[in-house]
Scaffold this motif. Sequence first.
Motif, PDB file in Angstrom:
ATOM      1  N   PHE A 119      10.510 -15.755   1.884  1.00 14.59           N
ATOM      2  CA  PHE A 119       9.589 -16.888   1.822  1.00 14.59           C
ATOM      3  C   PHE A 119      10.328 -18.211   1.715  1.00 14.59           C
ATOM      4  O   PHE A 119      10.033 -19.176   2.425  1.00 14.59           O
ATOM      5  N   GLN A 120      11.315 -18.273   0.798  1.00 16.75           N
ATOM      6  CA  GLN A 120      12.008 -19.550   0.563  1.00 16.75           C
ATOM      7  C   GLN A 120      12.758 -20.007   1.810  1.00 16.75           C
ATOM      8  O   GLN A 120      12.686 -21.170   2.206  1.00 16.75           O
ATOM      9  N   GLU A 121      13.493 -19.095   2.428  1.00 13.82           N
ATOM     10  CA  GLU A 121      14.287 -19.429   3.603  1.00 13.82           C
ATOM     11  C   GLU A 121      13.398 -19.867   4.757  1.00 13.82           C
ATOM     12  O   GLU A 121      13.632 -20.902   5.395  1.00 13.82           O
ATOM     13  N   TYR A 122      12.351 -19.089   5.026  1.00 11.22           N
ATOM     14  CA  TYR A 122      11.511 -19.380   6.176  1.00 11.22           C
ATOM     15  C   TYR A 122      10.740 -20.686   6.012  1.00 11.22           C
ATOM     16  O   TYR A 122      10.756 -21.557   6.882  1.00 11.22           O
ATOM     17  N   PHE A 123      10.053 -20.843   4.872  1.00  7.96           N
ATOM     18  CA  PHE A 123       9.267 -22.062   4.682  1.00  7.96           C
ATOM     19  C   PHE A 123      10.162 -23.275   4.439  1.00  7.96           C
ATOM     20  O   PHE A 123       9.770 -24.405   4.718  1.00  7.96           O
ATOM     21  N   ILE A 147      11.459 -28.747   7.244  1.00  6.61           N
ATOM     22  CA  ILE A 147      12.319 -29.802   7.805  1.00  6.61           C
ATOM     23  C   ILE A 147      12.363 -29.793   9.330  1.00  6.61           C
ATOM     24  O   ILE A 147      13.050 -30.614   9.936  1.00  6.61           O
ATOM     25  N   SER A 148      11.636 -28.870   9.946  1.00  8.84           N
ATOM     26  CA  SER A 148      11.713 -28.754  11.410  1.00  8.84           C
ATOM     27  C   SER A 148      10.493 -29.330  12.118  1.00  8.84           C
ATOM     28  O   SER A 148      10.413 -29.278  13.344  1.00  8.84           O
ATOM     29  N   GLN A 149       9.560 -29.902  11.337  1.00  7.05           N
ATOM     30  CA  GLN A 149       8.336 -30.417  11.931  1.00  7.05           C
ATOM     31  C   GLN A 149       8.427 -31.922  12.169  1.00  7.05           C
ATOM     32  O   GLN A 149       9.216 -32.630  11.534  1.00  7.05           O
ATOM     33  N   VAL A 194       2.828 -27.286   4.105  1.00  7.35           N
ATOM     34  CA  VAL A 194       4.273 -27.320   3.888  1.00  7.35           C
ATOM     35  C   VAL A 194       4.730 -28.770   3.856  1.00  7.35           C
ATOM     36  O   VAL A 194       4.543 -29.516   4.821  1.00  7.35           O
ATOM     37  N   VAL A 195       5.325 -29.184   2.730  1.00  3.88           N
ATOM     38  CA  VAL A 195       5.753 -30.567   2.522  1.00  3.88           C
ATOM     39  C   VAL A 195       7.272 -30.629   2.567  1.00  3.88           C
ATOM     40  O   VAL A 195       7.963 -29.784   1.981  1.00  3.88           O
ATOM     41  N   PRO A 198      -0.902 -31.365  11.118  1.00  2.00           N
ATOM     42  CA  PRO A 198      -0.677 -30.570  12.332  1.00  2.00           C
ATOM     43  C   PRO A 198      -0.384 -29.107  11.991  1.00  2.00           C
ATOM     44  O   PRO A 198       0.266 -28.810  10.984  1.00  2.00           O
ATOM     45  N   THR A 199      -0.862 -28.223  12.836  1.00  2.00           N
ATOM     46  CA  THR A 199      -0.656 -26.791  12.612  1.00  2.00           C
ATOM     47  C   THR A 199       0.697 -26.352  13.164  1.00  2.00           C
ATOM     48  O   THR A 199       1.096 -26.749  14.264  1.00  2.00           O
ATOM     49  N   ILE A 200       1.403 -25.538  12.382  1.00  2.00           N
ATOM     50  CA  ILE A 200       2.669 -24.963  12.830  1.00  2.00           C
ATOM     51  C   ILE A 200       2.336 -23.675  13.569  1.00  2.00           C
ATOM     52  O   ILE A 200       1.891 -22.693  12.960  1.00  2.00           O
TER      53      ILE A 200
END
Length: 535
Positions: free
Chosen positions: A67-71, A76-78, A94-95, A47-49
């Motif tokens: 980058f680290q904070e955002y990704f 964990i929000s999907q 993103v895994v 699925p696309t974010i």
Amino acid sequence: MEPDFTLGLIRVIILLLGGYALSASLYGALLTKRPPPKDVETTSEPPTISSEIPFIGHVLEVMKSGFQEYFGQLSISQATPVSVARLFTQRIYVVDASNVEMTKLFARTPGLSLTAAFWVGFGGYLRFNKASEESMMTPDKHPFKKELSRLIRDELMTLNKVQEHGAHVQKKLNEAWSRTVPNASNAIKLAEWVSDGIAMSVGSVIWGDKGPYDDPSFRQSLRTMLCGLRHLYHPLTLFLPAYFRRARDHVRAGLSTLDAPKSKDEEEQDPKNLTFVGKVKVLLQKYSIPRAGWNDFSFSLIMGVFPNLINITTWALWHLIADDDFMTAIRAEIDELVEPANHSDPENKDIVVDISRVRDSCPLLMSFWYELLRLYAANSNVTRLVTHDSVFSGLFAFRRKALIVAPMLPHQHSYSSWGEDADQVRPDRFLDVDGKVDVGRVKQLMAFGLPTVLMCPGRYVVFNVVMLNIIKTLLTFDIAPATGETLNNGQGVCKPKKSMVAGVPEPSHDPELVLTRRRDVGSLHVTFENQKPGW
């Protein structure tokens, strides 16, 4: 308009233009890709974010929070354990790294490559050339990569190699300290001093005594380049400042010995006696990798080893200096390891410390070590590039030239896993009620990759080098803030610098300290009598 706002706006525009240029080149590459296999054609992508602002929304968020904070938050929000974010035309899968089953499936996905991700991510900054592209774009399971991994394990895991390399590191560290701390008492800048010592000692193990790491100007350029990458990372490499380009080019020139043909002495030398780089040369020749691209492989070693080694050691000493009681407790544990070098001469001040005793005899030091990894090494991802269209566990299609990222930050800083003080260093966090290291707690760490899969071979060397530096420093010197040094205005340990690059971040303040050689200690030799590999 305020100057700070103007500068920020200029940087935003530069980043957006650079992102557009990068995406255009990637878009062209994606258009020419080979037809996907049938199983990929019949499988849909994750699925696309979505983003609030089409095309550039994710880019703006990365610029805002890193980058680290955002990704990490995206991971964990999907609703699904794997999702895809699009930065212009660049796909980033993103895994969720906390999903153990997904990470195991991630590791089994065919066609993934670490060096390819490195080539795409840093090639423009470090002036990689086309000669290295083909070989670095090969999957991790390519025969060359397998042999290189085996070589790294052999060099870092076997006891005789650990002992040999440990002795060489100490020899070079002593040489570095004789230059930076020549008198009984000297002022130094902590991060600069740690960087100089580790670059000279560890670099000489990799390159040999005739390599460039004995040159102080080379080591300074290396530090300038590594620090610059963390703060100057944006797609438009045309705008890299002159000082960064000079440092990078100096490092490339110093490392050019890797490109040079073997000398007559090298040709006749027993392969077992070659330096690590000499052995890498043999592999590069075996697989007919163009000589012009050899230098680029050395940069992947540098980026994987030096920033993390230097920064985690700096943080360890920073925390010790900022807390007198904690320093006293750690010194007490280390003092218990000390043995006289000459038992028959009580007047002899030379001492010996066996690193292999640290795990059983220094529980607070070990807990502190794990806590440093938890907090600071959390700024890392497991990142791979997809080298050909493939299917992730029969569930999702992964497209060629997309990046896969598994951020570790959400797990390492999770309040539910580590408590309400998860964003702070608590040295005893990994001790049980009896004051021993809690092994179960340690197994929750994701310090060197994902548990049981995609583990970084650096875990074999980092523990030994960091412990050697901490123990040798504390037993050799008394340490105090220099005149006028307030240690972060009296607030204790500073915050990390914001970094756009994965890995252990730098401290935002480099304290000035006075190192005074201890009169009760002569020479110090650290041994590895029964050292087990690992961390």
